[in-house]
Write a protein that holds these residues in place. Structure first.
Motif, short mmCIF file in Angstrom:
data_model
loop_
_atom_site.label_atom_id
_atom_site.label_comp_id
_atom_site.label_asym_id
_atom_site.label_seq_id
_atom_site.Cartn_x
_atom_site.Cartn_y
_atom_site.Cartn_z
N THR A 117 -3.35 0.60 7.55
CA THR A 117 -2.70 0.58 6.14
C THR A 117 -1.38 1.19 6.16
O THR A 117 -1.03 1.81 6.88
CB THR A 117 -3.66 1.16 5.16
OG1 THR A 117 -3.79 2.51 5.47
CG2 THR A 117 -5.19 0.66 5.38
N ALA A 118 -0.80 1.23 4.87
CA ALA A 118 0.64 1.68 4.63
C ALA A 118 0.41 3.27 4.67
O ALA A 118 1.45 3.84 4.92
CB ALA A 118 1.03 1.24 3.25
N THR A 119 -0.85 4.04 4.63
CA THR A 119 -0.68 5.44 4.67
C THR A 119 -1.55 5.82 5.69
O THR A 119 -1.99 7.17 5.87
CB THR A 119 -0.99 5.87 3.26
OG1 THR A 119 -2.37 5.45 3.04
CG2 THR A 119 -0.17 5.33 2.17
N GLU B 125 2.53 1.28 9.24
CA GLU B 125 1.63 -0.17 9.16
C GLU B 125 2.15 -1.01 10.18
O GLU B 125 1.44 -1.86 10.66
CB GLU B 125 1.88 -0.42 7.73
CG GLU B 125 0.86 -1.82 7.40
CD GLU B 125 1.07 -2.12 5.99
OE1 GLU B 125 0.11 -2.91 5.56
OE2 GLU B 125 1.82 -1.70 5.18
N SER C 45 6.16 4.42 6.53
CA SER C 45 4.72 4.09 7.03
C SER C 45 4.63 3.48 8.43
O SER C 45 5.46 2.84 9.01
CB SER C 45 4.33 2.84 6.27
OG SER C 45 3.06 2.41 6.59
N ALA D 226 1.99 8.01 8.56
CA ALA D 226 3.21 8.01 7.83
C ALA D 226 3.90 9.26 7.82
O ALA D 226 3.35 10.33 8.48
CB ALA D 226 2.97 7.78 6.29
N TRP E 181 -1.30 11.75 9.73
CA TRP E 181 -2.16 10.66 9.72
C TRP E 181 -3.59 10.80 8.83
O TRP E 181 -3.77 12.03 8.45
CB TRP E 181 -2.76 10.34 11.32
CG TRP E 181 -3.36 11.51 12.06
CD1 TRP E 181 -4.66 11.89 11.73
CD2 TRP E 181 -2.88 12.78 12.49
NE1 TRP E 181 -4.76 13.24 12.57
CE2 TRP E 181 -3.76 13.52 13.05
CE3 TRP E 181 -1.20 12.85 13.13
CZ2 TRP E 181 -3.42 14.73 13.87
CZ3 TRP E 181 -1.00 14.01 13.69
CH2 TRP E 181 -1.99 14.97 14.09
N ARG F 272 -0.93 13.16 -0.22
CA ARG F 272 -0.56 12.41 -1.30
C ARG F 272 -1.19 12.87 -2.67
O ARG F 272 -0.50 12.91 -3.68
CB ARG F 272 -0.61 11.01 -1.13
CG ARG F 272 0.46 10.26 -0.30
CD ARG F 272 0.03 8.81 -0.01
NE ARG F 272 -1.35 8.50 0.44
CZ ARG F 272 -2.22 7.84 -0.26
NH1 ARG F 272 -1.94 7.15 -1.43
NH2 ARG F 272 -3.27 7.24 0.20
N VAL G 297 5.30 8.80 0.29
CA VAL G 297 5.51 8.37 1.70
C VAL G 297 6.98 7.79 1.84
O VAL G 297 7.52 6.92 1.15
CB VAL G 297 4.78 7.06 2.05
CG1 VAL G 297 4.95 6.25 3.16
CG2 VAL G 297 3.23 7.40 2.15
N THR H 21 -2.79 12.38 5.55
CA THR H 21 -1.89 11.64 4.58
C THR H 21 -2.36 11.22 3.36
O THR H 21 -1.69 11.49 2.13
CB THR H 21 -1.49 10.22 5.19
OG1 THR H 21 -2.70 9.67 5.51
CG2 THR H 21 -0.70 10.13 6.53
#
Length: 311
Positions: A105-107, A201, A199, A110, A181, A189, A196, A185
């Protein structure tokens, strides 16, 4: 019944008895980050009716797991591609025996910065202080992001620490960027008011490698095979019992349940075959480290897998 047949059956029976006795005397030493494999296997009920003994070891991050494998202090461990490459480059007698694929995933992996950071794009990383764990997937991502921005590892200042120390350093202004990771992450957040910057991803394959020492592969073959089957079934259980698994993880790590719940829901871990794609992904990572001068020699990724346990 023919006497010779009776004799053969008796011998076969003795062989099975002896094999069972040897298995019962076998101890597998298994290591993972934050005791993740132990929690997974316990939560899923896969430690029941073991025909051998497992001694678990917990480490702060994946690189110490790799070091323990290299020193033959453990037989089996879970690693990302990056720490595996470092260990192989150090001539560790280890091989990947199974691969767990995570949805990236995007996060999941990151580069995070403080909310008030002046850094806006990856081009801004030049000259910045990046904290991460040496040989981790965070380290790999930082290098990959720098390369994508037309930069190299030497264009930034790396500060190598364990995740908890990196988190504090970023919060205190001692570092500009933290390459990390999940669940760190998510924690950064939601708790630390970070954002971020880049990323992983599209830069991180999402492969978790189950690695065994060559000695364990040769001398504890059936126990290793059995353990891999249990890990496979355990991840299948986790994907269908997300809340229960998240609660067990939270009790082990001390992090909020929601962090682990979201992480499991998003990653959907599953065992995959060791195929050409998997090998090419490791080769890509190894080539990046060589090109950056972090490891001195090239690595033939295909030589560091053992497919006898594949399904």
């Amino acid at each position: 019944m023919n006497r010779s047949v009776k004799t053969l059956l008796a011998v076969l029976g003795l062989g099975l008895t002896l094999a069972g006795a040897v298995q019962a005397q076998t101890t597998l030493r298994v290591g993972s980050q934050k005791g993740a494999l132990k929690v997974l296997l316990e939560a899923s009920g896969q430690l029941q009716d073991l025909p051998y003994t497992i001694d678990f070891a917990s480490f702060a991050s994946a690189p110490p797991v790799a070091e323990a494998l290299r020193a033959e202090a453990i037989d089996v461990g879970a690693l990302g591609e990056a720490p595996f490459i470092f260990a192989v480059a150090a001539q560790a007698p280890i091989k990947t025996v199974a691969v767990i694929k995570l949805q990236v995933t995007a996060t999941m992996v990151a580069l995070v910065v403080r909310q008030d950071s002046p850094l806006k794009t990856t081009a801004d990383l030049k000259g910045q202080r990046i904290t991460t764990t040496r040989g981790s997937i965070g380290h790999f991502l930082a290098l990959a992001v720098l390369r994508q921005a037309g930069l190299h590892g030497t264009d930034a200042q790396f500060i190598f620490l364990q995740p908890g120390e990196s988190r504090v350093l970023l919060a205190n202004g001692g570092a500009d960027v933290w390459a990390t990771w999940d669940p760190y992450t998510s924690m950064a957040r939601l708790q630390d008011q970070t954002r971020v910057l880049a990323s992983g991803e599209k830069l991180f394959a999402g492969n978790v490698l189950i690695v065994a020492s060559q000695q364990a592969i040769d001398e504890k073959t059936e126990a290793v095979r059995d353990l891999l089957g249990r890990i496979d079934r355990a991840y299948q259980w986790a994907n269908h019992h997300v809340d229960a698994y998240a609660e067990r993880l939270a009790a082990s790590t001390g992090l909020p349940v929601e962090f682990h719940r979201v992480s499991t829901l998003e990653s959907r871990p599953q065992r995959i075959a060791i195929d050409a794609t998997v090998i090419d992904q490791l080769q890509h990572s190894a080539d990046l480290y060589r090109d950056e001068g972090i490891i001195r020699q090239g690595i033939d990724a295909s030589a560091h897998y053992d497919t006898r346990f594949d399904h």
